[in-house]
Design a protein around this motif. Sequence first.
Motif, PDB file in Angstrom:
ATOM      1  N   GLU A   1      30.701  19.774 -64.315  1.00 42.60           N
ATOM      2  CA  GLU A   1      29.841  18.054 -64.328  1.00 42.60           C
ATOM      3  C   GLU A   1      28.621  17.408 -64.320  1.00 42.60           C
ATOM      4  O   GLU A   1      28.369  16.712 -64.203  1.00 42.60           O
ATOM      5  N   TYR A   2      28.048  18.457 -65.042  1.00 41.14           N
ATOM      6  CA  TYR A   2      26.699  18.548 -65.213  1.00 41.14           C
ATOM      7  C   TYR A   2      26.355  18.257 -66.198  1.00 41.14           C
ATOM      8  O   TYR A   2      26.767  18.806 -67.271  1.00 41.14           O
ATOM      9  N   VAL A   3      25.361  16.620 -66.429  1.00 40.89           N
ATOM     10  CA  VAL A   3      24.780  16.848 -67.512  1.00 40.89           C
ATOM     11  C   VAL A   3      23.393  17.087 -68.104  1.00 40.89           C
ATOM     12  O   VAL A   3      22.662  17.384 -67.576  1.00 40.89           O
ATOM     13  N   GLN A   4      23.344  18.071 -69.374  1.00 44.61           N
ATOM     14  CA  GLN A   4      22.042  18.788 -69.332  1.00 44.61           C
ATOM     15  C   GLN A   4      21.692  18.577 -70.052  1.00 44.61           C
ATOM     16  O   GLN A   4      21.479  17.633 -71.224  1.00 44.61           O
TER      17      GLN A   4
ATOM     18  N   TYR B   1      26.195   8.066 -65.850  1.00 40.43           N
ATOM     19  CA  TYR B   1      26.035   9.491 -65.071  1.00 40.43           C
ATOM     20  C   TYR B   1      24.411  10.008 -64.388  1.00 40.43           C
ATOM     21  O   TYR B   1      23.523  10.537 -64.558  1.00 40.43           O
TER      22      TYR B   1
ATOM     23  N   THR C   1      32.315  21.963 -76.897  1.00 41.89           N
ATOM     24  CA  THR C   1      31.369  21.295 -75.712  1.00 41.89           C
ATOM     25  C   THR C   1      31.165  20.076 -75.483  1.00 41.89           C
ATOM     26  O   THR C   1      30.758  19.946 -76.865  1.00 41.89           O
TER      27      THR C   1
ATOM     28  N   LYS D   1      17.756  13.297 -64.431  1.00 40.96           N
ATOM     29  CA  LYS D   1      18.468  12.842 -63.776  1.00 40.96           C
ATOM     30  C   LYS D   1      17.973  11.649 -62.689  1.00 40.96           C
ATOM     31  O   LYS D   1      16.583  12.220 -62.172  1.00 40.96           O
TER      32      LYS D   1
ATOM     33  N   CYS E   1      21.407  15.854 -74.998  1.00 45.97           N
ATOM     34  CA  CYS E   1      22.442  15.990 -74.023  1.00 45.97           C
ATOM     35  C   CYS E   1      24.158  16.466 -74.557  1.00 45.97           C
ATOM     36  O   CYS E   1      24.557  16.120 -74.946  1.00 45.97           O
ATOM     37  N   PHE E   2      24.431  17.037 -73.501  1.00 44.41           N
ATOM     38  CA  PHE E   2      25.588  17.780 -73.634  1.00 44.41           C
ATOM     39  C   PHE E   2      26.466  18.166 -71.670  1.00 44.41           C
ATOM     40  O   PHE E   2      25.340  18.235 -71.124  1.00 44.41           O
ATOM     41  N   LYS E   3      27.444  18.431 -72.158  1.00 37.71           N
ATOM     42  CA  LYS E   3      27.933  18.609 -70.718  1.00 37.71           C
ATOM     43  C   LYS E   3      28.313  20.163 -70.126  1.00 37.71           C
ATOM     44  O   LYS E   3      28.842  20.430 -71.099  1.00 37.71           O
ATOM     45  N   GLN E   4      27.781  20.286 -68.963  1.00 38.47           N
ATOM     46  CA  GLN E   4      28.680  21.606 -69.043  1.00 38.47           C
ATOM     47  C   GLN E   4      29.318  21.826 -67.754  1.00 38.47           C
ATOM     48  O   GLN E   4      28.724  20.790 -66.360  1.00 38.47           O
TER      49      GLN E   4
ATOM     50  N   GLU F   1      30.893  10.112 -75.979  1.00 37.92           N
ATOM     51  CA  GLU F   1      31.384  11.414 -75.418  1.00 37.92           C
ATOM     52  C   GLU F   1      32.071  12.491 -76.902  1.00 37.92           C
ATOM     53  O   GLU F   1      33.412  12.169 -76.602  1.00 37.92           O
TER      54      GLU F   1
END
Length: 160
Positions: free
Chosen positions: A107-110, A57, A130, A22, A102-105, A148
């Motif tokens: 509210e976070y982007v991993q 993001y 997911t 980030k 890249c994916f969401k967990q 997304e």
Amino acid sequence: MYVDYSSISDEAKVWVYPSSRKFYTTEIEELEQSIKEFVENWKNDDENFKASYQLLYNRFIVLVADDSTSALINSDIDTSVSFILTLQEKYNIALLDKMNVCFKQGEYVQYKELKDFKKLLKSKAVTGKTIIFDNLISNNYDFKNFWETPIEESWYNRFL
């Protein structure tokens, strides 16, 4: 010529560059200024060329170019990649590595290497529901509608 993203057509070309980390709050203003300056000067000799960008993001740099009235040639694309390479060096990040996911967990982007992502799927840490970012999309319509998306509705579903 830089234009507001909302005025870009659905057929416009899109390139998504996910950052390996980030961007820090202290980097955002300078980064956005650099991207905007690049877009403003990208093919500035062609008044029919329209381009825009988004920084999403605090992690994804999205370049958008409407080439319906002004064709993009290889040297134009090379110019954009050179710009992205300068950002990689300046911020000590990876932006061009397409073998990461890249994916969401919550509210976070991993951001994970593909092999680590497969392990997360196997251990059920991520599921078909997911939300994943499909950074390989190529036009603005797909970007707005399918960037997304749940893993089970994306090309990543082959790993389920």
